[in-house]
Design a protein around this motif. Structure first.
Motif, PDB file in Angstrom:
ATOM      1  N   ILE A 136       6.164 -19.959  -2.531  1.00  0.00           N
ATOM      2  CA  ILE A 136       7.223 -18.834  -3.136  1.00  0.00           C
ATOM      3  C   ILE A 136       6.837 -17.452  -2.807  1.00  0.00           C
ATOM      4  CG2 ILE A 136       7.793 -18.191  -5.334  1.00  0.00           C
ATOM      5  CD1 ILE A 136       7.084 -20.908  -6.495  1.00  0.00           C
ATOM      6  N   LEU A 137       7.810 -16.647  -2.469  1.00  0.00           N
ATOM      7  CA  LEU A 137       7.547 -15.309  -2.086  1.00  0.00           C
ATOM      8  C   LEU A 137       8.004 -14.510  -3.441  1.00  0.00           C
ATOM      9  CD1 LEU A 137       8.851 -15.283   1.552  1.00  0.00           C
ATOM     10  CD2 LEU A 137       6.530 -15.858   0.739  1.00  0.00           C
ATOM     11  N   ASP A 138       7.308 -13.076  -3.461  1.00  0.00           N
ATOM     12  CA  ASP A 138       7.888 -12.210  -4.357  1.00  0.00           C
ATOM     13  C   ASP A 138       9.140 -11.415  -3.861  1.00  0.00           C
ATOM     14  OD1 ASP A 138       6.920 -10.273  -2.594  1.00  0.00           O
ATOM     15  OD2 ASP A 138       5.152  -9.766  -3.804  1.00  0.00           O
ATOM     16  N   SER A 139       9.742 -10.495  -4.695  1.00  0.00           N
ATOM     17  CA  SER A 139      10.780  -9.931  -4.028  1.00  0.00           C
ATOM     18  C   SER A 139      10.618  -8.908  -2.750  1.00  0.00           C
ATOM     19  CB  SER A 139      11.274  -8.736  -5.408  1.00  0.00           C
ATOM     20  OG  SER A 139      10.097  -7.944  -5.600  1.00  0.00           O
ATOM     21  N   ASN A 140       9.346  -8.831  -2.547  1.00  0.00           N
ATOM     22  CA  ASN A 140       9.078  -7.943  -1.052  1.00  0.00           C
ATOM     23  C   ASN A 140       8.635  -9.105  -0.024  1.00  0.00           C
ATOM     24  OD1 ASN A 140       9.499  -5.416  -2.235  1.00  0.00           O
ATOM     25  ND2 ASN A 140       7.320  -5.605  -3.129  1.00  0.00           N
ATOM     26  N   LYS A 141       9.026 -10.324  -0.171  1.00  0.00           N
ATOM     27  CA  LYS A 141       8.906 -11.433   0.746  1.00  0.00           C
ATOM     28  C   LYS A 141       7.269 -11.615   1.000  1.00  0.00           C
ATOM     29  CE  LYS A 141      13.245 -11.680   1.244  1.00  0.00           C
ATOM     30  NZ  LYS A 141      14.164 -12.682   0.700  1.00  0.00           N
ATOM     31  N   ASN A 142       6.521 -11.303   0.072  1.00  0.00           N
ATOM     32  CA  ASN A 142       5.096 -11.618   0.229  1.00  0.00           C
ATOM     33  C   ASN A 142       4.658 -12.832  -0.509  1.00  0.00           C
ATOM     34  OD1 ASN A 142       4.504  -9.241   1.966  1.00  0.00           O
ATOM     35  ND2 ASN A 142       4.434  -7.989  -0.167  1.00  0.00           N
ATOM     36  N   PRO A 143       4.019 -13.657  -0.037  1.00  0.00           N
ATOM     37  CA  PRO A 143       3.253 -14.854  -0.916  1.00  0.00           C
ATOM     38  C   PRO A 143       2.516 -14.619  -2.243  1.00  0.00           C
ATOM     39  CG  PRO A 143       2.582 -14.868   1.280  1.00  0.00           C
ATOM     40  CD  PRO A 143       2.975 -13.430   1.126  1.00  0.00           C
ATOM     41  N   ILE A 144       3.177 -15.061  -3.184  1.00  0.00           N
ATOM     42  CA  ILE A 144       2.808 -14.688  -4.629  1.00  0.00           C
ATOM     43  C   ILE A 144       1.387 -15.488  -4.815  1.00  0.00           C
ATOM     44  CG2 ILE A 144       3.012 -15.408  -6.936  1.00  0.00           C
ATOM     45  CD1 ILE A 144       5.978 -15.079  -6.678  1.00  0.00           C
ATOM     46  N   GLU A 145       0.362 -14.574  -5.154  1.00  0.00           N
ATOM     47  CA  GLU A 145      -0.991 -15.159  -5.181  1.00  0.00           C
ATOM     48  C   GLU A 145      -1.317 -15.861  -6.565  1.00  0.00           C
ATOM     49  OE1 GLU A 145      -3.508 -11.776  -4.944  1.00  0.00           O
ATOM     50  OE2 GLU A 145      -3.005 -11.370  -2.499  1.00  0.00           O
ATOM     51  N   PRO A 146      -2.248 -16.690  -6.484  1.00  0.00           N
ATOM     52  CA  PRO A 146      -2.401 -17.620  -7.744  1.00  0.00           C
ATOM     53  C   PRO A 146      -3.201 -16.728  -8.948  1.00  0.00           C
ATOM     54  CG  PRO A 146      -3.933 -18.151  -6.146  1.00  0.00           C
ATOM     55  CD  PRO A 146      -3.026 -17.417  -5.366  1.00  0.00           C
ATOM     56  N   LYS A 147      -2.431 -15.710  -9.293  1.00  0.00           N
ATOM     57  CA  LYS A 147      -2.829 -15.017 -10.431  1.00  0.00           C
ATOM     58  C   LYS A 147      -2.352 -14.938 -11.547  1.00  0.00           C
ATOM     59  CE  LYS A 147      -4.872 -11.443  -7.176  1.00  0.00           C
ATOM     60  NZ  LYS A 147      -4.673 -10.019  -6.687  1.00  0.00           N
ATOM     61  N   PHE A 148      -2.918 -14.641 -12.949  1.00  0.00           N
ATOM     62  CA  PHE A 148      -2.444 -15.007 -14.062  1.00  0.00           C
ATOM     63  C   PHE A 148      -1.893 -13.396 -14.351  1.00  0.00           C
ATOM     64  CE2 PHE A 148      -5.580 -18.196 -15.228  1.00  0.00           C
ATOM     65  CZ  PHE A 148      -4.787 -19.145 -15.121  1.00  0.00           C
ATOM     66  N   PHE A 149      -0.650 -13.362 -15.007  1.00  0.00           N
ATOM     67  CA  PHE A 149       0.110 -12.108 -15.365  1.00  0.00           C
ATOM     68  C   PHE A 149      -0.233 -11.807 -16.733  1.00  0.00           C
ATOM     69  CE2 PHE A 149       3.451  -9.422 -17.206  1.00  0.00           C
ATOM     70  CZ  PHE A 149       2.972  -8.231 -16.426  1.00  0.00           C
ATOM     71  N   VAL A 150      -0.914 -10.417 -16.957  1.00  0.00           N
ATOM     72  CA  VAL A 150      -1.470 -10.229 -18.295  1.00  0.00           C
ATOM     73  C   VAL A 150      -0.650  -8.963 -18.815  1.00  0.00           C
ATOM     74  CG1 VAL A 150      -3.379  -9.795 -19.932  1.00  0.00           C
ATOM     75  CG2 VAL A 150      -3.665 -10.984 -17.922  1.00  0.00           C
ATOM     76  N   PRO A 151       0.342  -8.918 -19.582  1.00  0.00           N
ATOM     77  CA  PRO A 151       0.982  -7.838 -20.289  1.00  0.00           C
ATOM     78  C   PRO A 151       0.138  -6.757 -20.852  1.00  0.00           C
ATOM     79  CG  PRO A 151       2.031  -9.823 -20.819  1.00  0.00           C
ATOM     80  CD  PRO A 151       1.025 -10.232 -20.316  1.00  0.00           C
ATOM     81  N   GLU A 152       0.447  -5.628 -21.085  1.00  0.00           N
ATOM     82  CA  GLU A 152      -0.524  -4.585 -21.574  1.00  0.00           C
ATOM     83  C   GLU A 152      -0.719  -4.979 -23.015  1.00  0.00           C
ATOM     84  OE1 GLU A 152       1.023  -0.588 -21.059  1.00  0.00           O
ATOM     85  OE2 GLU A 152       0.967  -0.633 -18.880  1.00  0.00           O
ATOM     86  N   GLU A 153       0.074  -5.659 -23.598  1.00  0.00           N
ATOM     87  CA  GLU A 153      -0.013  -5.879 -25.298  1.00  0.00           C
ATOM     88  C   GLU A 153      -1.011  -7.126 -25.481  1.00  0.00           C
ATOM     89  OE1 GLU A 153       3.972  -7.684 -24.097  1.00  0.00           O
ATOM     90  OE2 GLU A 153       2.660  -5.885 -23.758  1.00  0.00           O
TER      91      GLU A 153
END
Length: 548
Positions: A437-454
C-alpha cells in the motif's frame, strides 16, 4: 429382614454398575497425555459469548490442535494463582505440581537461581523464535542471574532467562492520571507527571494512590531517593557523554540498588510519600481514578489501558492519560517456565501454539496486554482498536489526513519489515492482493501507529513506549538474598500505622493517672499503717493506766 438385604443388594448392584464409569471419570486412562498449567487469573483467552468471544477456551483449542496434528487425545488442567509468592511457596513445598507456570520477571529469576526449572530445548518453540520481539529478547538476555557454586562462591551469568523462559506479556510501570480534574491545569499536570517527584507534591495531597506491593512501591522510592543521581546520568546522556547503551546500563544499575544506604533512603522517601497519598491499593485504583477520588495512580501499563477503555465508555466519559516519568522507569514481563520434572513435550508445544500469529492476537484481544509476539495480526488488531485511520472499514486508508498528530514508530517491537510474517520483502503494509500500500505520495506506508494530538499519552502510548524512552527503561532484578530480609523489614516499617498525636497524649495522661493511683495507694497504705500503729500505742497506754 428381607427388605433390608434387598436394599443392600440393590445398593451394591447400583455401585457395581456405576463404579466403572466413576473410575473412568476420575482416572486419566482415556487421555494419551496430560498438561498441567498454572497461570494468573483472566490472563488467557476464554470463551465468553456475552463479550463477543465465541471461540473455545484457548486451552481447549490446544487440545484440539494436538488431536488434529498428532492424533493424541490430551487433557489440559488449567489452574490460577493470585500472587507470585503463594505460587512459589506451593512449588517449593511440593504442595502442587505443574508442567507450565507463568510467573513474573523477578520470580523467574529466583526460580532459576534456586534451580527449580527445566530449560527449553533448542528449537522447541519455532513460532516463538520467529515472532518474538528482538528488543524484548535482548532485554531478557541482559538480565544477570546471581547463583552460588558448591563452595558458596558468587557466579553471575547472563542469558539464562532466555534459556529457561519464554516471554508472554510485558509492559511498564508508570502513572495513570486524570488531567481534567477541574483543579490543576491539564498541561501543568502533564509537565508534573514527567517526574516521579509529583507524587510528593503538596498540590496532589490526598489525590495519589500507590500499589500495596513492596517491589512496585520500591520503584517510586528509589527514583525519589536518588533523583539527583538519575538527573546527572540523563544530563550526561543528553550531552552525548554517554551512549544509549552506557546510559541504560548505568540507569539499570542505579535503579536496582538495594544496599543498606539505598534501603534507608528509600524508607525515608516513602515515609514522606505516605503523608501525601490517599492510600495503598491492590486493584481499587482503576475505579477510584474514574470516580475522582484520586487523580494519580501508580499503575501497570496493562491496567492503565483497561482503566482508560473503561473510563471513556461510561455514561459520563473520563479521559485518562499515562506517563512514564523521564528519569527512569520499570519495564516488567511475565513468562512461561517449566518446573523440574515437567512434561516438557506438551509444555513446549503449548508455548509454541500460543506464539502463533493468530493465536497471539486472539490472546491480546481478550487480555488487553502487550504481547511478546509481534506478528502482523497483533499489529493489525491494535491498529483496529486505536488507530483512527482504520475506524471506518477496518482497512488502512492511505489518504487519511495525518497533519494533526504523529506516526508512532514501533519498529523496536515489530521490526522494520514484514518478511518474517510471510509478506513481500518490502517495508510497508500490503493489501489483500499482496500489493504494498502506498501513501498519497506513492511512498510505501510504514508499519507505524498514527496518534492524533488529542490521543497523546493515551492507549497507544501506554501500550508501547516511545523509542526515546527505551534508554531509561530498566528491568528490575530480584532482590539479592542478603537484602531481602532488610527490604521486608523496611516495608513493614512503612506499612506500620503510626499513632496520631492525640493517641500519644491519651496514653500519656493514662500513664500519669496510673502512676498517680499507684502512688496514692502506696501513700494511703503507709498512712493507714502509721495510724494503726498510733492507735495500738494509745490503747496500750490506756491499758497500762487502768492496770495501775
Amino acid at each position: 429382614m428381607k427388605k433390608k438385604y434387598l436394599k443392600l443388594f440393590s445398593f451394591l448392584s447400583l455401585f457395581l454398575f456405576i463404579a466403572p464409569s466413576v473410575s473412568s471419570c476420575g482416572s486419566n486412562e482415556h487421555y494419551d497425555d496430560i498438561l498441567r498449567i498454572y497461570n494468573w487469573e483472566d490472563y488467557i483467552y476464554l470463551n465468553d459469548p456475552d463479550e463477543g468471544y465465541t471461540e473455545k477456551d484457548l486451552v481447549e483449542q490446544f487440545e484440539d490442535y494436538i488431536y488434529e496434528t498428532e492424533g493424541r487425545k490430551i487433557n489440559v488442567i488449567y489452574d490460577t494463582f493470585d500472587t507470585n509468592e503463594s505460587m512459589l511457596s506451593q512449588i517449593k513445598t511440593g504442595k502442587v505440581s505443574y508442567d507450565l507456570i507463568c510467573p513474573s520477571d523477578y520470580t523467574i529469576q529466583r526460580m532459576i537461581q534456586d534451580d527449580l526449572l527445566e530449560p527449553f530445548d533448542e528449537g522447541s518453540t519455532p513460532n516463538y523464535d520467529k515472532n518474538v520481539s528482538d528488543f524484548l529478547l535482548n532485554k531478557l538476555g541482559a538480565i544477570t542471574i546471581t547463583k552460588y557454586d558448591e563452595n558458596n562462591n558468587v557466579i553471575k551469568e547472563q542469558g539464562l532467562v532466555n534459556k529457561y523462559a519464554r516471554g508472554y506479556f510485558w509492559g511498564t510501570l508508570g502513572l495513570i492520571y486524570n488531567p481534567n480534574n477541574g483543579v490543576i491545569d491539564p498541561d501543568e499536570m502533564r509537565d508534573d507527571l514527567q517526574n516521579w517527584s509529583c507524587l510528593w507534591d503538596d498540590k496532589y495531597h490526598n489525590k495519589v494512590s500507590i500499589k500495596d506491593s513492596m517491589r512496585d512501591t520500591y520503584v517510586a522510592g528509589i527514583m525519589e531517593a536518588f533523583k539527583s543521581e538519575f538527573t546527572s546520568l540523563r544530563n550526561d546522556y543528553l550531552a552525548n557523554k554517554l551512549s544509549e547503551e552506557e546510559y541504560n546500563k548505568e540507569v539499570t544499575k542505579l535503579f536496582n540498588r538495594s544496599d543498606d544506604e539505598a534501603i534507608s533512603k528509600v524508607l525515608d522517601a516513602l515515609l514522606r510519600l505516605k503523608e501525601n497519598i490517599f492510600g495503598f491499593e491492590v486493584d481499587s485504583g482503576k475505579e477510584d481514578i474514574q470516580t475522582g477520588k484520586i487523580w494519580i495512580n501508580l499503575a501497570w501499563s496493562g491496567d492503565a489501558t483497561y482503566a482508560m477503555d473503561q473510563a471513556e465508555s461510561n455514561e459520563n466519559p473520563v479521559y485518562l492519560e499515562y506517563s512514564i516519568p523521564n528519569l527512569g522507569a520499570n519495564i516488567w514481563f511475565d513468562g512461561w517456565v517449566m518446573p523440574k520434572g515437567a512434561n516438557k513435550d506438551l509444555a513446549q508445544k503449548f508455548v509454541d501454539f500460543i506464539s502463533m500469529s493468530d493465536i497471539a492476537a486472539e490472546n491480546v484481544d481478550y487480555t488487553g496486554y502487550t504481547s511478546f509476539i509481534t506478528s502482523y495480526e497483533v499489529f493489525d488488531l491494535i491498529s483496529n482498536w486505536y488507530d483512527p485511520r482504520y475506524f471506518e472499514n477496518e482497512e488502512l486508508d492511505p489518504n487519511y489526513d495525518i497533519s494533526e498528530g504523529r506516526l508512532k514508530d514501533v519498529s523496536y517491537v515489530f521490526g522494520t519489515d514484514l518478511t518474517s510474517y510471510g509478506y513481500p520483502d518490502k517495508y510497508g503494509f500490503i493489501d489483500e492482493n499482496g500489493e504494498v500500500i502506498l501513501d498519497s505520495n506513492k511512498n510505501p506506508i510504514e508499519p507505524k501507529f498514527f496518534v492524533p494530538e488529542e490521543e497523546t499519552y493515551r492507549q497507544i502510548d501506554t501500550l508501547f513506549p516511545d523509542k526515546e524512552q527505551l534508554s531509561y527503561l530498566a528491568v528490575m532484578d530480584d532482590f539479592p538474598i542478603d537484602t531481602r530480609g532488610k527490604i521486608l523489614n523496611m516495608w513493614e516499617q512503612l506499612k506500620g500505622t503510626p499513632m496520631p498525636l492525640y493517641a500519644y497524649i491519651l496514653i500519656g495522661v493514662g500513664l500519669l493517672l496510673v502512676i498517680g493511683f499507684i502512688l496514692f495507694t502506696y501513700l494511703k497504705k503507709r498512712y493507714d499503717r502509721k495510724q494503726r500503729k498510733l492507735r495500738r500505742e494509745e490503747l496500750k497506754l490506756i491499758e497500762n493506766k487502768n492496770a495501775l
